[in-house]
Design a protein around this motif. Structure first.
Motif, PDB file in Angstrom:
ATOM      1  N   GLU A 164       0.778  -1.004   0.101  1.00  0.00           N
ATOM      2  CA  GLU A 164       0.205   0.113   0.010  1.00  0.00           C
ATOM      3  C   GLU A 164       1.053   1.222   0.002  1.00  0.00           C
ATOM      4  O   GLU A 164       2.048   1.215   0.694  1.00  0.00           O
ATOM      5  N   ILE A 165       0.561   2.509  -0.646  1.00  0.00           N
ATOM      6  CA  ILE A 165       0.982   3.550  -0.466  1.00  0.00           C
ATOM      7  C   ILE A 165       0.597   4.378   0.615  1.00  0.00           C
ATOM      8  O   ILE A 165      -0.796   4.492   0.689  1.00  0.00           O
ATOM      9  N   ALA A 166       1.249   5.037   1.257  1.00  0.00           N
ATOM     10  CA  ALA A 166       0.643   5.592   2.488  1.00  0.00           C
ATOM     11  C   ALA A 166       1.394   6.980   2.669  1.00  0.00           C
ATOM     12  O   ALA A 166       2.453   7.155   2.263  1.00  0.00           O
ATOM     13  N   GLY A 167       0.765   7.965   3.107  1.00  0.00           N
ATOM     14  CA  GLY A 167       1.226   9.158   3.515  1.00  0.00           C
ATOM     15  C   GLY A 167       1.714   9.792   2.144  1.00  0.00           C
ATOM     16  O   GLY A 167       1.339   9.724   1.191  1.00  0.00           O
ATOM     17  N   PRO A 168       2.934  10.513   2.562  1.00  0.00           N
ATOM     18  CA  PRO A 168       3.621  11.302   1.437  1.00  0.00           C
ATOM     19  C   PRO A 168       4.123  10.444   0.270  1.00  0.00           C
ATOM     20  O   PRO A 168       4.570  10.894  -0.718  1.00  0.00           O
ATOM     21  N   GLY A 169       4.235   9.021   0.726  1.00  0.00           N
ATOM     22  CA  GLY A 169       5.012   8.280  -0.198  1.00  0.00           C
ATOM     23  C   GLY A 169       5.615   6.879   0.213  1.00  0.00           C
ATOM     24  O   GLY A 169       6.533   6.228  -0.342  1.00  0.00           O
ATOM     25  N   PHE A 170       5.203   6.758   1.437  1.00  0.00           N
ATOM     26  CA  PHE A 170       5.701   5.317   2.009  1.00  0.00           C
ATOM     27  C   PHE A 170       5.041   3.985   1.405  1.00  0.00           C
ATOM     28  O   PHE A 170       3.970   4.397   0.945  1.00  0.00           O
ATOM     29  N   ILE A 171       5.767   2.849   1.351  1.00  0.00           N
ATOM     30  CA  ILE A 171       5.201   1.962   0.900  1.00  0.00           C
ATOM     31  C   ILE A 171       5.033   0.916   1.944  1.00  0.00           C
ATOM     32  O   ILE A 171       6.051   0.666   2.663  1.00  0.00           O
ATOM     33  N   ASN A 172       3.643   0.457   2.447  1.00  0.00           N
ATOM     34  CA  ASN A 172       3.545  -0.433   3.522  1.00  0.00           C
ATOM     35  C   ASN A 172       3.536  -1.887   2.902  1.00  0.00           C
ATOM     36  O   ASN A 172       2.913  -2.011   1.864  1.00  0.00           O
ATOM     37  N   ILE A 173       4.265  -2.737   3.758  1.00  0.00           N
ATOM     38  CA  ILE A 173       4.452  -4.091   3.136  1.00  0.00           C
ATOM     39  C   ILE A 173       3.711  -5.179   3.998  1.00  0.00           C
ATOM     40  O   ILE A 173       4.115  -5.199   5.358  1.00  0.00           O
ATOM     41  N   PHE A 174       2.528  -5.720   3.428  1.00  0.00           N
ATOM     42  CA  PHE A 174       1.867  -6.840   4.540  1.00  0.00           C
ATOM     43  C   PHE A 174       2.340  -8.192   4.026  1.00  0.00           C
ATOM     44  O   PHE A 174       2.091  -8.458   2.778  1.00  0.00           O
ATOM     45  N   LEU A 175       2.975  -8.857   4.826  1.00  0.00           N
ATOM     46  CA  LEU A 175       3.568 -10.206   4.733  1.00  0.00           C
ATOM     47  C   LEU A 175       2.447 -11.348   4.217  1.00  0.00           C
ATOM     48  O   LEU A 175       1.351 -11.126   4.984  1.00  0.00           O
ATOM     49  N   ASP A 176       2.826 -12.153   3.485  1.00  0.00           N
ATOM     50  CA  ASP A 176       1.718 -13.459   3.331  1.00  0.00           C
ATOM     51  C   ASP A 176       2.002 -14.268   4.363  1.00  0.00           C
ATOM     52  O   ASP A 176       3.005 -14.834   4.801  1.00  0.00           O
ATOM     53  N   ASN A 177       0.624 -14.948   4.798  1.00  0.00           N
ATOM     54  CA  ASN A 177       0.538 -15.697   5.862  1.00  0.00           C
ATOM     55  C   ASN A 177       1.273 -17.049   5.536  1.00  0.00           C
ATOM     56  O   ASN A 177       2.013 -17.865   6.275  1.00  0.00           O
ATOM     57  N   ASP A 178       1.382 -17.524   4.187  1.00  0.00           N
ATOM     58  CA  ASP A 178       1.848 -18.712   3.778  1.00  0.00           C
ATOM     59  C   ASP A 178       3.461 -18.740   3.932  1.00  0.00           C
ATOM     60  O   ASP A 178       4.216 -19.531   4.123  1.00  0.00           O
ATOM     61  N   PHE A 179       3.847 -17.454   3.465  1.00  0.00           N
ATOM     62  CA  PHE A 179       5.379 -17.139   3.464  1.00  0.00           C
ATOM     63  C   PHE A 179       5.748 -17.095   4.915  1.00  0.00           C
ATOM     64  O   PHE A 179       6.779 -17.803   5.386  1.00  0.00           O
ATOM     65  N   LEU A 180       5.065 -16.700   5.890  1.00  0.00           N
ATOM     66  CA  LEU A 180       5.405 -16.434   7.422  1.00  0.00           C
ATOM     67  C   LEU A 180       5.398 -18.177   7.874  1.00  0.00           C
ATOM     68  O   LEU A 180       6.517 -18.478   8.600  1.00  0.00           O
ATOM     69  N   ALA A 181       4.522 -18.675   7.484  1.00  0.00           N
ATOM     70  CA  ALA A 181       4.232 -20.253   7.935  1.00  0.00           C
ATOM     71  C   ALA A 181       5.565 -21.131   7.539  1.00  0.00           C
ATOM     72  O   ALA A 181       6.165 -21.720   8.168  1.00  0.00           O
ATOM     73  N   LYS A 182       5.809 -20.880   6.284  1.00  0.00           N
ATOM     74  CA  LYS A 182       7.019 -21.832   5.685  1.00  0.00           C
ATOM     75  C   LYS A 182       8.282 -21.168   6.002  1.00  0.00           C
ATOM     76  O   LYS A 182       8.965 -22.061   6.722  1.00  0.00           O
ATOM     77  N   SER A 183       8.528 -20.041   6.261  1.00  0.00           N
ATOM     78  CA  SER A 183       9.777 -19.514   6.983  1.00  0.00           C
ATOM     79  C   SER A 183       9.981 -19.891   8.126  1.00  0.00           C
ATOM     80  O   SER A 183      11.013 -20.253   8.648  1.00  0.00           O
ATOM     81  N   ALA A 184       9.021 -19.786   9.005  1.00  0.00           N
ATOM     82  CA  ALA A 184       9.007 -20.455  10.611  1.00  0.00           C
ATOM     83  C   ALA A 184       9.155 -21.954  10.639  1.00  0.00           C
ATOM     84  O   ALA A 184      10.196 -22.161  11.249  1.00  0.00           O
ATOM     85  N   HIS A 185       8.519 -22.488   9.446  1.00  0.00           N
ATOM     86  CA  HIS A 185       8.909 -23.937   9.626  1.00  0.00           C
ATOM     87  C   HIS A 185      10.523 -24.131   9.142  1.00  0.00           C
ATOM     88  O   HIS A 185      11.138 -24.970   9.747  1.00  0.00           O
ATOM     89  N   THR A 186      10.867 -23.504   8.184  1.00  0.00           N
ATOM     90  CA  THR A 186      12.394 -23.697   7.770  1.00  0.00           C
ATOM     91  C   THR A 186      13.343 -23.107   9.039  1.00  0.00           C
ATOM     92  O   THR A 186      14.341 -23.975   9.270  1.00  0.00           O
ATOM     93  N   ALA A 187      13.029 -22.254   9.787  1.00  0.00           N
ATOM     94  CA  ALA A 187      13.787 -21.990  10.773  1.00  0.00           C
ATOM     95  C   ALA A 187      13.785 -22.755  11.880  1.00  0.00           C
ATOM     96  O   ALA A 187      14.824 -23.345  12.493  1.00  0.00           O
ATOM     97  N   ARG A 188      12.628 -23.354  12.095  1.00  0.00           N
ATOM     98  CA  ARG A 188      12.449 -24.482  13.146  1.00  0.00           C
ATOM     99  C   ARG A 188      13.193 -25.650  12.924  1.00  0.00           C
ATOM    100  O   ARG A 188      13.700 -26.233  13.803  1.00  0.00           O
ATOM    101  N   THR A 189      13.129 -26.176  11.671  1.00  0.00           N
ATOM    102  CA  THR A 189      13.900 -27.349  11.120  1.00  0.00           C
ATOM    103  C   THR A 189      15.249 -27.046  10.941  1.00  0.00           C
ATOM    104  O   THR A 189      15.991 -28.147  10.635  1.00  0.00           O
ATOM    105  N   SER A 190      15.724 -25.994  10.746  1.00  0.00           N
ATOM    106  CA  SER A 190      17.328 -25.842  10.381  1.00  0.00           C
ATOM    107  C   SER A 190      18.093 -25.645  11.484  1.00  0.00           C
ATOM    108  O   SER A 190      17.821 -25.143  12.542  1.00  0.00           O
ATOM    109  N   ASP A 191      19.391 -26.079  11.184  1.00  0.00           N
ATOM    110  CA  ASP A 191      20.327 -25.732  12.181  1.00  0.00           C
ATOM    111  C   ASP A 191      20.448 -24.123  12.335  1.00  0.00           C
ATOM    112  O   ASP A 191      20.368 -23.475  11.443  1.00  0.00           O
ATOM    113  N   ARG A 192      20.900 -23.733  13.575  1.00  0.00           N
ATOM    114  CA  ARG A 192      21.347 -22.654  13.760  1.00  0.00           C
ATOM    115  C   ARG A 192      19.990 -21.699  13.520  1.00  0.00           C
ATOM    116  O   ARG A 192      20.025 -20.595  13.010  1.00  0.00           O
TER     117      ARG A 192
END
Ligand code: ARG
Length: 579
Positions: free
Chosen positions: A80-108
């Motif tokens: 979304e464009i907000a205010g004088p020209g900021f871009i607001n970014i809303f992350l995708d739920n599936d992206f969050l779920a997959k990334s969390a899964h990767t983080a949990r199952t990887s080393d470090r």
């Protein structure tokens, strides 16, 4: 890779395609409020200004680019464009779920160790035949967490304990050690270094024969006399074995191997001075050798003279730090050297390094950073002292921490074995002292206050340690071993989402600490994570949920536990399983 750098890459490409320069910075920041999305790109305005276009129109062009390239498909759900020209970014739920899964199952936790520098970290650095004081405590604690974070991210870290083990005071100390040995049939008692130093000084000031002998010993020591060297080594060894005991109690990673005291640089000093003279950087002034740096002025506005060799031939603290910079670059091949010492040494460090650069001992590509810190104050707002105004001994401070933590833990009467109780008290006591220091911005002075650091509420070690055990207890209650969890993470509830976003920002906190040496950023992150987990746990039942939901939420809980534990470990704070 952090979400921040992922978004940086894609937004930057889109901005370039929309007409911005190749080196344009989209300025990706975590959003402060959910209505502004998860991240914001704030770099549009300045680019539009440069291009002479309307910022909102330019922002729209960037969004069109992203839409066409599909670069953020599967990553962001909406922009979304907000205010004088900021871009607001809303992350995708599936992206969050997959990334969390990767983080949990990887080393470090999926964090790549991609740092490649050799970094010297100069920290702790107490003085021989003196008790470690609170200033050294701060340096030790903050420096050690910096070591842990940089090593975790892949740097080769060289710990340099820049011990004050050289100087004219050693003549007096050797003479006094000798006197004590002569007077005591048994080996001398050096358990109270503070008293030893004080008595040596008093004898030096009152006994002219003694003072004469002491001065003779300085000369002998400097010319490598065996007896004096052996006596000197004894003083260093006794001091450092006491300090080593403190390091171990403090869960600090320093060992004897890391001692790189001032004496190491002593043989290099004549050449350093000679080079500086030959290059015209240093001049003779009334018998002494002095460097005048235009950027350092005295009260009259004249360049301040920095002495690097005294009239009597003696070298100074500054000369040693010039040599240390050179050694760290030329011999240790470091890319970066960081010194943790208090703010009052800021000018000293800046001068030593300016001279090192002028003398050609440290090229501009070699990063020299002073990570200064403020003072530790008592509750009265004055420098931290004992009730009678003396220096607080580190060992006494830690004993008091243990005594207070014992009362606190026993009042909670946790269901633990005797061994677990001892480990718990130790973790809370030492953790509280360390965390109180680490959680404050290092450059400010901070008030050392037992009650607030041992509080189970607020941004404290006991709260964080307790938060960790609470997450872990969910698995005990569920009778589930987290390592056996499989299947997907599914994000539907807003609280699950908020937790996932926060969990995925761990690496961003670490990268910032690595860059600035500010562990309070990591403390603040972990504290917020613990809070977000609590709200999640309240709103999203785990044990009573249907199987898939339960499985997914347990995985989020597991990632939370792992993140808290890793984070606390990088701060040098121990965790326990039950409290
Ligand atoms: N020993 C010094 C002190 O007690 C701290 C040394 C800091 N490191 C350095 N390279 N100057 O104040």
């Amino acid at each position: 890779m952090t979400i921040q750098s992922l978004l940086h890459t894609h937004l930057q490409t889109a901005m370039i395609n929309a007409g911005a320069d190749k080196d344009t910075d989209p300025v990706i920041k975590q959003s402060g409020k959910p209505q502004f999305g998860d991240y914001q790109a704030n770099g549009v305005m300045s680019v539009a200004k440069k291009l002479g276009t309307n910022p909102r129109e330019f922002a729209q062009k960037v969004l069109d680019e992203l839409e066409n390239s599909q670069a953020l498909d599967g990553i962001a759900e909406k922009l979304e464009i907000a205010g004088p020209g900021f871009i607001n970014i809303f992350l995708d739920n599936d992206f969050l779920a997959k990334s969390a899964h990767t983080a949990r199952t990887s080393d470090r936790l999926g964090i790549t160790s991609d740092h490649t520098e050799t970094v010297v970290i100069d920290y702790s650095s107490p003085n021989v035949a003196k008790e470690m004081h609170v200033g050294h405590l701060r340096s030790t604690i903050i420096g050690d967490s910096s070591v842990r974070v940089l090593e975790f991210l892949g740097d080769t870290v060289i710990r340099a304990n820049h011990v004050g083990d050289w100087g004219t005071q050693f003549g007096m100390l050797i003479a006094y050690l000798e006197k004590m040995q002569n007077e005591n049939a048994s080996d001398m008692e050096l358990s109270d270094l503070e008293a030893f130093y004080r008595d040596a000084k008093a004898t030096y000031d009152s006994d002219t024969d003694f003072a004469e002998k002491a001065r003779g010993y300085v000369v002998k020591l400097q010319s490598g006399d065996e007896y004096c060297l052996a006596m000197w080594q004894k003083l260093v060894a006794i001091t450092m074995s006491q300090n080593q005991a403190s390091y171990e109690r403090l869960n600090v990673t320093l060992t004897d191997k890391d001692i790189m005291g001032e004496s190491l640089y002593n043989p290099m000093l004549p050449d350093i001075v000679k080079t500086l003279k030959d290059k015209g950087v240093a001049v003779e002034d009334d018998g002494a050798t002095v460097v005048y740096l235009p950027e350092f002025k005295n009260k009259e506005g004249e360049p301040l003279g920095i002495i690097i060799q005294k009239k009597d031939g003696g070298f100074l603290y500054t000369t040693t730090d010039i040599a240390a910079a050179s050694y760290r670059y030329h011999t240790l091949h470091a890319d970066r050297a960081i010194v943790y010492s208090d703010t009052r040494q800021a000018q000293h460090m800046a001068q030593a390094w300016a001279i090192a650069r002028l003398g050609g001992f440290a090229p501009d590509t070699f990063k020299l950073e002073h990570h200064n810190f403020g003072m530790m104050l008592g509750k009265d707002g004055k420098p931290f002292k004992t009730r009678t105004g003396g220096t607080v001994k580190l060992a006494d401070l830690l004993d008091e921490a243990v005594a207070r933590a014992t009362v606190l833990i026993d009042s909670k009467n946790p269901d633990v074995t005797a061994d677990e109780r001892t480990a718990l008290i130790d973790a809370v006591a030492i953790g509280a002292v360390k965390y109180a220091d680490l959680s404050k911005h290092r450059t400010t002075d901070y008030v050392f206050d037992w009650d607030s650091m041992l509080n189970f509420e607020g941004n404290t070690a006991p709260y964080m340690q307790y938060a960790y055990t609470r997450v872990r207890s969910i698995f005990a209650k569920a009778g589930v071993n987290p390592d056996t969890l499989t299947g997907e993470i599914v994000i539907t509830d807003n609280k699950e989402r908020a937790l996932a976003v926060k969990l995925l920002q761990f690496e961003e906190a670490l990268r910032q600490v690595a860059k600035d040496g500010t562990p309070h950023v990591l403390c603040g992150y972990l504290y917020e994570l613990a809070g977000i987990f609590s709200s999640f746990y309240e709103a999203c039942p785990i044990l009573s949920a249907d199987d898939d939901t339960k499985n997914s939420r347990l995985q989020l809980a597991d990632l939370t536990a792992k993140t808290l534990k890793t984070g606390l470990d990088l701060l040098g704070i121990k965790t326990v399983e039950k409290m």
